[in-house]
Design a protein around this motif. Structure first.
Motif, PDB file in Angstrom:
ATOM      1  N   GLY A 160       0.816  -1.213   0.000  1.00  0.00           N
ATOM      2  CA  GLY A 160       0.000   0.000   0.000  1.00  0.00           C
ATOM      3  C   GLY A 160       0.846   1.258   0.000  1.00  0.00           C
ATOM      4  O   GLY A 160       2.021   1.251   0.377  1.00  0.00           O
ATOM      5  N   ALA A 161       0.211   2.349  -0.435  1.00  0.00           N
ATOM      6  CA  ALA A 161       0.920   3.618  -0.590  1.00  0.00           C
ATOM      7  C   ALA A 161       1.471   4.133   0.733  1.00  0.00           C
ATOM      8  O   ALA A 161       2.579   4.635   0.807  1.00  0.00           O
ATOM      9  CB  ALA A 161      -0.018   4.646  -1.209  1.00  0.00           C
ATOM     10  N   ARG A 218      -4.952  10.427  -5.267  1.00  0.00           N
ATOM     11  CA  ARG A 218      -5.170   9.077  -5.755  1.00  0.00           C
ATOM     12  C   ARG A 218      -4.583   8.050  -4.787  1.00  0.00           C
ATOM     13  O   ARG A 218      -5.101   6.956  -4.614  1.00  0.00           O
ATOM     14  CB  ARG A 218      -4.498   8.974  -7.115  1.00  0.00           C
ATOM     15  CG  ARG A 218      -4.749   7.700  -7.842  1.00  0.00           C
ATOM     16  CD  ARG A 218      -4.130   7.824  -9.201  1.00  0.00           C
ATOM     17  NE  ARG A 218      -4.050   6.537  -9.830  1.00  0.00           N
ATOM     18  CZ  ARG A 218      -3.301   6.288 -10.889  1.00  0.00           C
ATOM     19  NH1 ARG A 218      -2.583   7.243 -11.400  1.00  0.00           N
ATOM     20  NH2 ARG A 218      -3.274   5.110 -11.417  1.00  0.00           N
ATOM     21  N   TYR A 219      -3.471   8.400  -4.193  1.00  0.00           N
ATOM     22  CA  TYR A 219      -2.846   7.504  -3.226  1.00  0.00           C
ATOM     23  C   TYR A 219      -3.465   7.626  -1.837  1.00  0.00           C
ATOM     24  O   TYR A 219      -2.959   7.060  -0.881  1.00  0.00           O
ATOM     25  CB  TYR A 219      -1.351   7.796  -3.130  1.00  0.00           C
ATOM     26  CG  TYR A 219      -0.568   7.370  -4.335  1.00  0.00           C
ATOM     27  CD1 TYR A 219      -0.636   6.065  -4.792  1.00  0.00           C
ATOM     28  CD2 TYR A 219       0.230   8.267  -5.022  1.00  0.00           C
ATOM     29  CE1 TYR A 219       0.076   5.669  -5.905  1.00  0.00           C
ATOM     30  CE2 TYR A 219       0.948   7.872  -6.133  1.00  0.00           C
ATOM     31  CZ  TYR A 219       0.860   6.576  -6.570  1.00  0.00           C
ATOM     32  OH  TYR A 219       1.566   6.193  -7.666  1.00  0.00           O
TER      33      TYR A 219
END
Lengths: 340, 431
Positions: free
Chosen positions: B236-237, B359-360
């Motif tokens: 994940g980011a 977006r992240y």
């Protein structure tokens, strides 16, 4: 070791996620969506009546309450929306690895090393230090021996033979491909679609590829094919997840799935599946009449397939086992570009 | 990173030329101990597939400066991660578990024992490898052709993160100071050995994992540039951002992050689109440079930018696009960095517009401690100097006293209205 070549990232991803959707690649920003989805594996460590740590394959670390024993696993799975749960007694995993490491003989075969791990896991299950939900295989299943594994390997792919799977897009062009070649000296080679493109003119084009063309190429370049499967990716995806008897047999009979060549073990498995499917249909159509004979018929079906199927060697039906897991598993991402 | 010895020597130059044409501005080459010392400790750097001089020549032709990774376990996908078979069969070199059995690491269907950092025999063998390789490097590469020699194992063991503390090899049978028997001491040993042979003309860097003991690596980061292996994209980011940010904060002389492209045969497969997104996120979090591992498929690696013959795959387009995105944002007050290209050497900025951050899912939670100790995304509110310079907008900062960039609320880069305090802020503007 298996030597793998001629796969780009996309074709490899398509192939692996067909049978292991949980391994699907995801972009960093998709982790939240993944966390909110159902399914996945819940792994927890317990001690006494307390759950010390828990990790969900979609959501990372989660906090859980009390440990209510193996009977509480189904509720835990339901609460955490997970498809599988593995509970390990605190310290058992390290102990398991230590026992495994202490038993391994560096000169022994790889198969023996993995069977030793299986044995160590079974000991932990029997000692109630390791619990798995749902129980996918019966507890009474015997530990396979090296001889059994060798017999399975020889049945599926004898030495100096090859096998292939070619999966197509709905328009008939090649989606992904894999050919496994077992040499005389027992080494394995897994070849991807890039070798087809260079070997068969127009292989990437719609309708230019057939099972017989692939078989001829394998015979010339590597080893004679023992079996080959060609079908649309979506159809195979569906069939692997279908819990229905006779689904494969029907698709093969309809020509949607081409199995060429078809070795005896596949013919036996397909035949057994077809008979089971026909029996199920007849049972529904005739009401209770067949029920009286069903144990006898089931036994006859098993005897018919017992001589040469994987089920008879392993003690369980591997396709049914994979199907059970896949039906519980979440699906892989639908997006698929050629640049992936 | 290109494992050159896995492809035919006549393909080296075309492969490196292809990478240069894609926008890569340097090449990392791992030297695999097991290949150079196949049967015995005697080292081979002259055979056609192992020739350092031929590697140097190919890189020279492609005008790519080189980083050489010596490990001793520089990659994750090779058997025993590149250790020679005579090491993994030598009881005197191996780690022991609490039952005196081997500490094992599964790699697909194969199983390999861990070496022991407590074993003087293992440490002596590793030193001999680093010394021999450094000597050969000195003879093959000019200092200006070599960005650095990297030592250390950059990947995390598969099952036991903390395998060093679980090693029960009897300490009484070994000599040496206790602090030398740590990962930090081991890395310093390796670097000291390499430096003693290479001299001061060549740079030595360390490769490690971001999960390693931060206090040790904070100290190492004062002296060495550090290479990290980024967490996998599915982490994940936030995890990526947090890990890279912690790494950059630790590495005072620069943090370089390895980003995977493709996957080991037995690892989780990685699509190119996700690999590129990971690279974007890693750059945004402040990595000084990224290294794409493995750029070339083969020897147990699936995917890659180049196939087993060193031919470019169509998936390269996504990477080329990323480099284009990066080049569209150049530092206004750092003219010495004319073409950051793929590698972003010495640049240290985050080529992310606000839309990307949203977006992240990073814009919504700037205050989360998990991201970093200092916040990464702030409004210019409360920063009067910046507000005067750029107006209202979003400020993305890598570190409070290092580098910053600004984009407006639409995600467009803005030029500063007046110069900022020199040396403290670096404002980036659209080219």
């Amino acid at each position: 070791m298996i030597e793998v070549s001629a796969f780009d990232s996309r074709s490899w991803h398509r192939l692996i996620t067909l049978i292991a959707p949980g391994m699907a690649s995801r972009a960093p920003h998709e982790s939240q969506r993944r966390a909110e989805s159902r399914g996945g594996l819940l792994l927890l460590a317990f001690e006494g009546d307390e759950i010390l740590h828990a990790i969900h394959s979609h959501r990372g670390a989660v906090t859980l309450g009390a440990w209510n024993g193996p009977l509480g696993l189904e509720k835990l799975a339901s609460d955490e929306q997970s498809a599988f749960v593995i509970a390990i007694s605190h310290g058992a995993l390290g102990n398991l690895l230590d026992r495994w490491g202490a038993r391994i003989d560096p000169t022994a075969s790889r198969a023996e090393a993995w069977l030793l791990l299986l044995e160590a896991i079974r000991e932990d299950i029997e000692a109630k230090k390791l619990h798995v939900w749902p129980a996918l295989l019966g507890e009474s299943l015997p530990r396979p021996t090296e001889a059994v594994l060798s017999a399975v390997a020889n049945l599926v792919l004898p030495r100096d033979r090859s096998a292939f799977v070619a999966l197509t897009h709905p328009d008939g062009s090649l989606d992904t491909f894999a050919a496994l070649v077992r040499s005389r000296d027992d080494s394995l080679q897994l070849l991807g679609p890039e070798c087809l493109y260079s070997a068969i003119p127009g292989a990437s084009l719609r309708g230019q590829l057939s099972a017989s063309k692939i078989g001829s190429w394998l015979r010339q370049a590597h080893a004679p094919p023992h079996w080959g499967l060609m079908a649309s990716y979506e159809l195979v995806h569906g069939l692997l997840r279908a819990g229905e008897d006779g689904a494969w047999a029907r698709s093969i009979a309809a020509g949607e799935v081409v199995v060429e060549p078809m070795p005896p073990f596949v013919r036996a498995a397909v035949g057994t599946s077809a008979v089971r499917g026909a029996f199920s249909t007849a049972r529904v159509m005739t009401g209770g009449i067949f029920e009286r004979f069903s144990p006898w018929i089931e036994s006859a079906i098993q005897r018919a397939g017992a001589l040469s199927t994987l089920e008879s060697l392993l003690g369980f039906d591997p396709t049914a086992f994979i199907g059970t897991i896949l039906r519980r598993s979440s699906d892989s991402p639908a997006t698929d570009d050629l640049d992936d | 990173m290109v494992h050159l010895s896995s492809i035919a020597p006549e393909r080296w130059e075309p492969a490196l030329l292809a990478l240069a044409a894609l926008g890569f501005d340097s090449v990392d080459i791992p030297l695999i101990w097991a290949e150079h010392a196949l049967q015995t400790a005697e080292l081979d750097f002259d055979s056609p597939r192992l020739s350092l001089k031929a590697m140097a020549s190919a890189a020279r032709a492609a005008k790519l400066p080189v980083r050489l990774r010596l490990g001793p376990r520089p990659v994750q996908h090779l058997e025993a991660r590149g250790l020679p078979s005579w090491i993994v069969k030598d009881e005197g070199c191996l780690a022991r578990n609490v039952r005196r059995g081997a500490m094992i690491e599964p790699q697909g269907l194969a199983i390999y024992p861990h070496p022991s950092l407590f074993s003087q025999q293992y440490r002596a063998c590793v030193s001999a490898w680093i010394r021999g390789a450094s000597l050969a490097i000195r003879q093959a590469f000019r200092p200006d052709e070599l960005l650095a020699v990297v030592v250390g194992d950059g990947t995390t063991p598969f099952m036991r993160g903390d395998w060093i503390s679980q090693d029960h090899r009897a300490p009484e049978s070994e000599r040496g100071a206790p602090e030398a028997k740590t990962l930090g001491g081991y890395l310093v040993d390796l670097a000291t050995t390499a430096r003693s042979v290479l001299g001061s003309e060549y740079s030595v860097e360390l490769s490690t994992t971001s999960e390693s003991d931060s206090s040790v690596f904070a100290a190492l980061g004062e002296t060495f540039s550090l290479h990290y292996c980024s967490p996998f994209s599915s982490a994940g980011a936030r995890a990526l951002w947090s890990s890279v940010h912690a790494s950059t904060a630790r590495a005072k002389l620069g943090a370089h992050v390895d980003v995977q492209c493709g996957s080991p045969v037995w690892g989780r497969p990685l699509r190119n689109r996700d690999a590129v997104e990971t690279a974007r996120c890693v750059l945004a979090a402040g990595a000084q440079s990224i290294t794409v591992t493995m750029a070339c498929a083969g020897a147990g690696w699936i995917g890659g930018l180049l196939d087993e013959h060193g031919v470019v795959r169509s998936a390269c387009k996504r990477w080329h696009d990323l480099f284009g995105d990066v080049e569209n944002v150049l530092p206004a007050n750092r003219p010495e960095i004319a073409h950051p290209g793929a590698r972003l050497e010495g640049l240290g900025f985050a080529p992310l517009a606000r839309g990307w951050l949203a977006r992240y899912d990073l814009l919504a939670h700037p205050e989360e401690a998990a991201l970093a100790s200092d916040s990464l995304v702030r409004s210019t509110e409360g920063y009067p100097l910046l507000q005067r310079a750029v107006g209202s907008g979003v400020l993305v900062q890598n570190d409070t006293d290092r580098v910053m960039q600004v984009s407006d609320s639409e995600g467009h880069w803005r030029a500063p209205r007046e110069p900022l305090e020199p040396g403290k802020f670096c404002i980036l503007q659209a080219k």
